[in-house]
Design an enzyme around this catalytic site. Structure first.
Site, short mmCIF file in Angstrom:
data_model
loop_
_atom_site.label_atom_id
_atom_site.label_comp_id
_atom_site.label_asym_id
_atom_site.label_seq_id
_atom_site.Cartn_x
_atom_site.Cartn_y
_atom_site.Cartn_z
N ASP A 45 0.43 -1.28 -0.01
CA ASP A 45 -0.22 0.29 0.44
C ASP A 45 1.09 1.10 -0.15
OD1 ASP A 45 -2.65 -1.26 -0.22
OD2 ASP A 45 -2.48 -1.37 2.20
N GLU A 116 -4.68 10.37 4.48
CA GLU A 116 -5.16 11.32 5.61
C GLU A 116 -3.69 11.73 5.81
OE1 GLU A 116 -2.15 8.59 6.84
OE2 GLU A 116 -4.45 8.09 7.07
N ALA A 157 -6.80 2.84 7.34
CA ALA A 157 -5.54 2.74 7.04
C ALA A 157 -5.44 3.54 8.35
CB ALA A 157 -4.96 3.50 6.57
N TYR A 160 -8.60 3.90 11.27
CA TYR A 160 -9.51 2.80 11.25
C TYR A 160 -8.65 2.29 12.69
CZ TYR A 160 -12.04 -1.33 11.58
OH TYR A 160 -13.02 -2.29 11.77
N SER A 161 -7.24 2.57 12.69
CA SER A 161 -6.13 2.06 14.16
C SER A 161 -6.58 2.98 15.22
CB SER A 161 -5.43 2.14 13.69
OG SER A 161 -4.62 1.32 12.57
#
Length: 255
Positions: A45, A116, A157, A160-161
């Site tokens: 990614d 982000e 990414a 979400y963490s």
């Protein structure tokens, strides 16, 4: 289809990606990047993000094949049948975020982020931030480890963490997510329209230093960060049928 034949292969520096590059170019040839109808990125990614940023000047979609770890933005790696896969691939278009970061010395740094833009503490003490949306202060003080603004494509990414929401690709919203919020207690963020302009001001930059990141591009000693979607830039990604970004985002929520 012509686009499935004029392929430019790009690969990360890992041995797995370099081996794949040798095998695939031997089988399908190598078109110069500027003449390519399609770009195939070999890596993970992180390399896909690097490829998208580095090929914005080329009018060609990018098809990734996973030679990394997670590979959320990538397709499965197979050496055979590539031209057929490319001809059948489904296209997804995404807009990046534009970051405008102001440093303590007055320097202004601009960058684009597909996943982000994050503002993170760079010292031992928690950050103190003021949050404004479309020039209106929405939170006078957020005490936290940091905050980020994520696109739907990047919502699985870092966002979400940090316990932020997964956003459907067509949702036309951005996620504003806090990391380890202390005050307001456990505040995790907000959903904002894609058109929103977000400003994060560092309230005590000298005592509590902060750094900004846009897809890994770091800026230190930041006093403010402005973030907004950049509609003038459009990234085109290709996925195997039934395995596009929308399906991947849905699947991630039930894993």
């Amino acid at each position: 289809m012509p686009r499935a034949k004029n392929i430019a292969f790009l690969a990360s520096e890992t041995p797995e990606a370099q081996t794949a590059l040798t095998r695939l170019t031997g089988r399908y040839g190598q078109t110069p990047l500027e003449e390519a109808a399609i770009i195939v990125a070999l890596g993970g990614d992180g390399f896909m993000l690097q490829t998208l940023h580095g090929t914005m000047h080329v009018d060609a979609p990018v098809y990734g094949m996973n030679r990394g770890t997670v590979g959320f933005l990538m397709n499965d790696y197979r050496e055979t049948g590539l031209t057929g896969r490319l001809a059948r691939a489904e296209e997804a278009a995404i807009n990046p975020l534009k970051m405008v970061a102001t440093r303590m010395n007055g320097e202004i740094v601009e960058a684009l982020a597909i996943n982000e833009v994050s503002l993170l503490r760079a010292g031992a003490q928690a950050a103190r931030l003021r949050i404004s949306v479309d020039d209106r202060v929405r939170m006078e003080e957020l005490v936290c480890d940091g905050a980020l603004v994520a696109t739907p494509a990047g919502s699985t990414a870092y966002n979400y963490s940090a316990h932020g929401p997964i956003l459907p690709i067509g949702s036309e919203v951005l996620a504003l997510t806090a990391m380890s919020a202390f005050r307001p207690r456990r505040w995790r963020g907000a959903l904002l329209p894609k058109s929103a302009r977000v400003r994060l001001d560092v309230l005590t930059p000298g005592k509590r230093p902060m750094m900004a990141e846009a897809d890994g591009q770091s800026v230190r000693d930041v006093v403010s960060v402005e973030v907004a979607s950049e509609p003038a830039v459009r990234h085109r990604l290709l996925f195997d049928p039934g395995h596009g970004l929308e399906e991947r985002l849905l699947r991630e929520q039930f894993t």
